[in-house]
Design a protein around this motif. Structure first.
Motif, PDB file in Angstrom:
ATOM      1  N   CYS A  68       2.889  -4.808  -8.144  1.00  0.00           N
ATOM      2  CA  CYS A  68       2.658  -5.801  -7.086  1.00  0.00           C
ATOM      3  C   CYS A  68       1.831  -6.981  -7.595  1.00  0.00           C
ATOM      4  O   CYS A  68       1.894  -8.067  -7.026  1.00  0.00           O
ATOM      5  CB  CYS A  68       1.981  -5.164  -5.876  1.00  0.00           C
ATOM      6  SG  CYS A  68       3.115  -4.189  -4.865  1.00  0.00           S
ATOM      7  N   ASN A  69       1.065  -6.792  -8.638  1.00  0.00           N
ATOM      8  CA  ASN A  69       0.302  -7.886  -9.229  1.00  0.00           C
ATOM      9  C   ASN A  69       1.156  -8.738 -10.159  1.00  0.00           C
ATOM     10  O   ASN A  69       0.726  -9.795 -10.595  1.00  0.00           O
ATOM     11  CB  ASN A  69      -0.925  -7.360  -9.969  1.00  0.00           C
ATOM     12  CG  ASN A  69      -2.038  -7.001  -9.013  1.00  0.00           C
ATOM     13  OD1 ASN A  69      -2.293  -7.717  -8.050  1.00  0.00           O
ATOM     14  ND2 ASN A  69      -2.693  -5.890  -9.255  1.00  0.00           N
ATOM     15  N   SER A  74       6.998  -8.326  -7.760  1.00  0.00           N
ATOM     16  CA  SER A  74       6.603  -8.239  -6.359  1.00  0.00           C
ATOM     17  C   SER A  74       7.446  -9.106  -5.432  1.00  0.00           C
ATOM     18  O   SER A  74       7.526  -8.831  -4.231  1.00  0.00           O
ATOM     19  CB  SER A  74       5.132  -8.605  -6.192  1.00  0.00           C
ATOM     20  OG  SER A  74       4.914  -9.963  -6.510  1.00  0.00           O
ATOM     21  N   LYS A  75       8.073 -10.138  -5.958  1.00  0.00           N
ATOM     22  CA  LYS A  75       8.818 -11.064  -5.096  1.00  0.00           C
ATOM     23  C   LYS A  75       9.867 -10.365  -4.226  1.00  0.00           C
ATOM     24  O   LYS A  75       9.919 -10.607  -3.030  1.00  0.00           O
ATOM     25  CB  LYS A  75       9.452 -12.163  -5.948  1.00  0.00           C
ATOM     26  CG  LYS A  75      10.010 -13.294  -5.127  1.00  0.00           C
ATOM     27  CD  LYS A  75      10.482 -14.437  -6.008  1.00  0.00           C
ATOM     28  CE  LYS A  75      10.950 -15.591  -5.149  1.00  0.00           C
ATOM     29  NZ  LYS A  75      11.334 -16.734  -5.981  1.00  0.00           N
ATOM     30  N   PRO A  76      10.695  -9.487  -4.779  1.00  0.00           N
ATOM     31  CA  PRO A  76      11.693  -8.822  -3.928  1.00  0.00           C
ATOM     32  C   PRO A  76      11.088  -7.821  -2.934  1.00  0.00           C
ATOM     33  O   PRO A  76      11.747  -7.378  -2.016  1.00  0.00           O
ATOM     34  CB  PRO A  76      12.613  -8.097  -4.904  1.00  0.00           C
ATOM     35  CG  PRO A  76      12.155  -8.414  -6.258  1.00  0.00           C
ATOM     36  CD  PRO A  76      10.868  -9.149  -6.180  1.00  0.00           C
ATOM     37  N   HIS A  77       9.818  -7.477  -3.125  1.00  0.00           N
ATOM     38  CA  HIS A  77       9.152  -6.492  -2.278  1.00  0.00           C
ATOM     39  C   HIS A  77       7.889  -7.105  -1.665  1.00  0.00           C
ATOM     40  O   HIS A  77       6.837  -6.468  -1.615  1.00  0.00           O
ATOM     41  CB  HIS A  77       8.786  -5.251  -3.106  1.00  0.00           C
ATOM     42  CG  HIS A  77       9.940  -4.688  -3.863  1.00  0.00           C
ATOM     43  ND1 HIS A  77      10.916  -3.926  -3.264  1.00  0.00           N
ATOM     44  CD2 HIS A  77      10.297  -4.809  -5.168  1.00  0.00           C
ATOM     45  CE1 HIS A  77      11.813  -3.592  -4.170  1.00  0.00           C
ATOM     46  NE2 HIS A  77      11.464  -4.112  -5.325  1.00  0.00           N
ATOM     47  N   ALA A  78       8.012  -8.338  -1.201  1.00  0.00           N
ATOM     48  CA  ALA A  78       6.849  -9.111  -0.755  1.00  0.00           C
ATOM     49  C   ALA A  78       6.077  -8.420   0.368  1.00  0.00           C
ATOM     50  O   ALA A  78       4.845  -8.345   0.321  1.00  0.00           O
ATOM     51  CB  ALA A  78       7.291 -10.505  -0.322  1.00  0.00           C
ATOM     52  N   ALA A  79       6.754  -7.905   1.380  1.00  0.00           N
ATOM     53  CA  ALA A  79       6.060  -7.267   2.512  1.00  0.00           C
ATOM     54  C   ALA A  79       5.327  -6.009   2.055  1.00  0.00           C
ATOM     55  O   ALA A  79       4.178  -5.774   2.429  1.00  0.00           O
ATOM     56  CB  ALA A  79       7.052  -6.932   3.626  1.00  0.00           C
ATOM     57  N   PHE A  80       5.984  -5.216   1.245  1.00  0.00           N
ATOM     58  CA  PHE A  80       5.363  -4.000   0.722  1.00  0.00           C
ATOM     59  C   PHE A  80       4.133  -4.352  -0.104  1.00  0.00           C
ATOM     60  O   PHE A  80       3.054  -3.783   0.083  1.00  0.00           O
ATOM     61  CB  PHE A  80       6.377  -3.221  -0.128  1.00  0.00           C
ATOM     62  CG  PHE A  80       5.806  -1.988  -0.753  1.00  0.00           C
ATOM     63  CD1 PHE A  80       5.787  -0.794  -0.062  1.00  0.00           C
ATOM     64  CD2 PHE A  80       5.287  -2.021  -2.045  1.00  0.00           C
ATOM     65  CE1 PHE A  80       5.256   0.357  -0.634  1.00  0.00           C
ATOM     66  CE2 PHE A  80       4.755  -0.881  -2.628  1.00  0.00           C
ATOM     67  CZ  PHE A  80       4.740   0.302  -1.913  1.00  0.00           C
ATOM     68  N   ASN A  83       1.029  -5.426   1.795  1.00  0.00           N
ATOM     69  CA  ASN A  83       0.265  -4.295   2.328  1.00  0.00           C
ATOM     70  C   ASN A  83      -0.536  -3.602   1.236  1.00  0.00           C
ATOM     71  O   ASN A  83      -1.685  -3.229   1.437  1.00  0.00           O
ATOM     72  CB  ASN A  83       1.173  -3.304   3.038  1.00  0.00           C
ATOM     73  CG  ASN A  83       1.582  -3.757   4.411  1.00  0.00           C
ATOM     74  OD1 ASN A  83       1.062  -4.730   4.944  1.00  0.00           O
ATOM     75  ND2 ASN A  83       2.531  -3.049   5.003  1.00  0.00           N
ATOM     76  N   VAL A  84       0.076  -3.429   0.065  1.00  0.00           N
ATOM     77  CA  VAL A  84      -0.619  -2.784  -1.056  1.00  0.00           C
ATOM     78  C   VAL A  84      -1.842  -3.600  -1.431  1.00  0.00           C
ATOM     79  O   VAL A  84      -2.948  -3.070  -1.573  1.00  0.00           O
ATOM     80  CB  VAL A  84       0.315  -2.609  -2.281  1.00  0.00           C
ATOM     81  CG1 VAL A  84      -0.466  -2.229  -3.519  1.00  0.00           C
ATOM     82  CG2 VAL A  84       1.378  -1.564  -1.977  1.00  0.00           C
TER      83      VAL A  84
END
Length: 91
Positions: A68-69, A74-80, A83-84
Motif C-alpha cells: 500500500c505504500n 496501491s492504485k488499483p486497490h485505493a479504497a483498501f 483503510n490500511v
C-alpha cells in the motif's frame, strides 16, 4: 540419487522465492473478508475492516502495508489501501 535431491532442493527454493515476491493483493482467500459483496466492490465499515485486519497474520499485514505504500501497487486497490494506511499500517 544426490543429483535428484539437488534438483528438488533447487526447485523448492525457486518456488519459495517466487511466493515471497508475489503480489499480496493476489491472495483472494483473504481479501473477501474486507468486502461486503462477492464482487469486492464495497468495503466493510472501518470497525469490521479493523477486526479483519487484525485477524490476519502479522507477516501478511506487513506485506500488505508495504504494498500500500508503493504507489504502483496501491492504485488499483485505493479504497483498501486508504483503510490500511488509516490504521497507520498497524502491525
Amino acid at each position: 540419487m544426490g543429483r535428484k535431491i539437488a534438483c528438488l532442493a533447487a526447485a523448492t527454493i525457486a518456488l519459495l522465492a517466487q511466493q515471497a515476491s508475489a503480489d499480496p493483493f493476489s491472495d483472494l482467500a483473504v481479501l473477501p473478508t474486507f468486502y461486503t459483496d462477492a464482487a469486492m466492490k464495497t468495503m466493510k465499515p472501518m470497525a469490521e475492516f479493523k477486526k479483519a485486519w487484525f485477524a490476519m497474520p502479522k507477516r501478511d499485514r506487513t506485506k500488505m502495508t508495504k504494498a500500500c505504500n508503493d504507489p504502483a501497487m496501491s492504485k488499483p486497490h485505493a479504497a483498501f489501501c486508504a483503510n490500511v494506511l488509516a490504521l497507520g499500517g498497524a502491525n
